[in-house]
Design a protein around this motif. Structure first.
Motif, PDB file in Angstrom:
ATOM      1  N   ASN A   1       0.804  -1.223   0.000  1.00 48.21           N
ATOM      2  CA  ASN A   1       0.000   0.000   0.000  1.00 48.21           C
ATOM      3  C   ASN A   1       0.836   1.271   0.000  1.00 48.21           C
ATOM      4  O   ASN A   1       0.328   2.339   0.302  1.00 48.21           O
ATOM      5  CB  ASN A   1      -0.954   0.003   1.196  1.00 48.21           C
ATOM      6  N   GLY A   2       2.128   1.184  -0.293  1.00 47.05           N
ATOM      7  CA  GLY A   2       2.919   2.387  -0.457  1.00 47.05           C
ATOM      8  C   GLY A   2       4.052   2.585   0.525  1.00 47.05           C
ATOM      9  O   GLY A   2       4.814   3.538   0.393  1.00 47.05           O
ATOM     10  N   ALA A   3       4.190   1.720   1.515  1.00 51.48           N
ATOM     11  CA  ALA A   3       5.271   1.890   2.478  1.00 51.48           C
ATOM     12  C   ALA A   3       6.639   1.663   1.835  1.00 51.48           C
ATOM     13  O   ALA A   3       7.653   2.129   2.353  1.00 51.48           O
ATOM     14  CB  ALA A   3       5.090   0.950   3.669  1.00 51.48           C
ATOM     15  N   VAL A   4       6.654   0.991   0.689  1.00 52.98           N
ATOM     16  CA  VAL A   4       7.923   0.782  -0.005  1.00 52.98           C
ATOM     17  C   VAL A   4       8.509   2.119  -0.459  1.00 52.98           C
ATOM     18  O   VAL A   4       9.730   2.259  -0.601  1.00 52.98           O
ATOM     19  CB  VAL A   4       7.747  -0.212  -1.183  1.00 52.98           C
ATOM     20  N   LEU A   5       7.654   3.127  -0.652  1.00 55.20           N
ATOM     21  CA  LEU A   5       8.151   4.462  -1.002  1.00 55.20           C
ATOM     22  C   LEU A   5       8.983   5.052   0.133  1.00 55.20           C
ATOM     23  O   LEU A   5       9.943   5.784  -0.120  1.00 55.20           O
ATOM     24  CB  LEU A   5       6.994   5.397  -1.339  1.00 55.20           C
ATOM     25  N   LEU A   6       8.629   4.727   1.367  1.00 58.30           N
ATOM     26  CA  LEU A   6       9.440   5.195   2.493  1.00 58.30           C
ATOM     27  C   LEU A   6      10.831   4.577   2.457  1.00 58.30           C
ATOM     28  O   LEU A   6      11.817   5.232   2.782  1.00 58.30           O
ATOM     29  CB  LEU A   6       8.732   4.889   3.818  1.00 58.30           C
ATOM     30  N   HIS A   7      10.910   3.311   2.039  1.00 55.35           N
ATOM     31  CA  HIS A   7      12.222   2.670   1.873  1.00 55.35           C
ATOM     32  C   HIS A   7      13.032   3.398   0.802  1.00 55.35           C
ATOM     33  O   HIS A   7      14.220   3.659   0.977  1.00 55.35           O
ATOM     34  CB  HIS A   7      12.064   1.200   1.484  1.00 55.35           C
ATOM     35  N   ALA A   8      12.384   3.715  -0.314  1.00 51.22           N
ATOM     36  CA  ALA A   8      13.075   4.398  -1.406  1.00 51.22           C
ATOM     37  C   ALA A   8      13.531   5.789  -0.967  1.00 51.22           C
ATOM     38  O   ALA A   8      14.670   6.192  -1.254  1.00 51.22           O
ATOM     39  CB  ALA A   8      12.166   4.492  -2.627  1.00 51.22           C
TER      40      ALA A   8
ATOM     41  N   CYS B   1      14.152   6.785   2.058  1.00 51.68           N
ATOM     42  CA  CYS B   1      15.241   6.607   3.023  1.00 51.68           C
ATOM     43  C   CYS B   1      16.560   6.304   2.312  1.00 51.68           C
ATOM     44  O   CYS B   1      17.605   6.844   2.672  1.00 51.68           O
ATOM     45  CB  CYS B   1      14.878   5.489   3.999  1.00 51.68           C
ATOM     46  N   ALA B   2      16.514   5.467   1.280  1.00 51.46           N
ATOM     47  CA  ALA B   2      17.722   5.141   0.520  1.00 51.46           C
ATOM     48  C   ALA B   2      18.271   6.380  -0.189  1.00 51.46           C
ATOM     49  O   ALA B   2      19.479   6.634  -0.176  1.00 51.46           O
ATOM     50  CB  ALA B   2      17.440   4.036  -0.493  1.00 51.46           C
ATOM     51  N   ILE B   3      17.376   7.177  -0.787  1.00 54.78           N
ATOM     52  CA  ILE B   3      17.809   8.404  -1.461  1.00 54.78           C
ATOM     53  C   ILE B   3      18.434   9.363  -0.457  1.00 54.78           C
ATOM     54  O   ILE B   3      19.481   9.967  -0.716  1.00 54.78           O
ATOM     55  CB  ILE B   3      16.620   9.059  -2.201  1.00 54.78           C
ATOM     56  N   TYR B   4      17.809   9.505   0.700  1.00 52.81           N
ATOM     57  CA  TYR B   4      18.345  10.376   1.748  1.00 52.81           C
ATOM     58  C   TYR B   4      19.724   9.906   2.200  1.00 52.81           C
ATOM     59  O   TYR B   4      20.638  10.718   2.383  1.00 52.81           O
ATOM     60  CB  TYR B   4      17.380  10.412   2.934  1.00 52.81           C
ATOM     61  N   MET B   5      19.906   8.604   2.347  1.00 51.61           N
ATOM     62  CA  MET B   5      21.196   8.075   2.794  1.00 51.61           C
ATOM     63  C   MET B   5      22.277   8.284   1.724  1.00 51.61           C
ATOM     64  O   MET B   5      23.423   8.599   2.056  1.00 51.61           O
ATOM     65  CB  MET B   5      21.080   6.592   3.151  1.00 51.61           C
ATOM     66  N   PHE B   6      21.931   8.125   0.441  1.00 47.47           N
ATOM     67  CA  PHE B   6      22.900   8.399  -0.614  1.00 47.47           C
ATOM     68  C   PHE B   6      23.287   9.877  -0.631  1.00 47.47           C
ATOM     69  O   PHE B   6      24.453  10.226  -0.818  1.00 47.47           O
ATOM     70  CB  PHE B   6      22.358   7.980  -1.987  1.00 47.47           C
TER      71      PHE B   6
END
Length: 154
Positions: free
Chosen positions: A23-30, A32-37
């Motif tokens: 339902n869209g929580a995978v966007l939070l993973h993405a 977070c990954a962008i923020y970490m990069f």
């Protein structure tokens, strides 16, 4: 016969359920990954490179030596941490393949792209390529000899 668990079950559980990820929580993973990069880029640009320059100045190292040592350590940090996660968190066997594969990537892709984007002709002698390739081959052969019988000890 005992069947070992699949590798995905060796990692810690996700904080989201499968339904939440659908339902869209995978966007939070993405995100977070962008923020970490982005954070990694800032740390490297603002702290890592200037600190290497200061260390090289204080040790009176040439740019070639500094690049070959300190930048190599920086480019090898991902496989170090992947191996640490593999050993201490998942208790799996990801270390050897990660290290050898990453070293091949570093040798072929990073050096190749550096040559392509150098903006000028890079003159190399046969000796540097022969030396580096020989030491890499010897180190991989030593690694194979050590882990050949699946036992590593002092």
């Amino acid at each position: 016969m005992l069947i070992p668990p699949t590798a995905i079950h060796e990692f810690p559980e996700d904080i989201f359920t499968k339904e939440q990820r659908k339902n869209g929580a995978v966007l939070l993973h993405a995100l977070c990954a962008i923020y970490m990069f982005y954070a990694l880029a800032i740390v490297c640009d603002d702290y890592f490179v200037p600190s290497l320059e200061k260390i090289s100045e204080n040790l009176q190292l040439s740019e070639d030596v500094a690049g070959a040592t300190f930048m190599a350590a920086g480019s090898s940090a991902p496989e170090l941490f992947t191996s640490l996660i593999g050993v201490f968190i998942t208790k799996g066997d990801v270390g050897v393949g990660t290290i050898v594969g990453s070293a091949v990537f570093n040798i072929l892709v990073i050096i190749g792209l550096s040559g392509i984007f150098a903006g000028q002709t890079v003159v190399l002698t046969w000796w540097s390529l022969f030396r580096d390739s020989s030491y890499y081959i010897l180190s991989v052969l030593a690694l194979i000899m050590v882990i050949y019988d699946d036992r590593v000890f002092w």
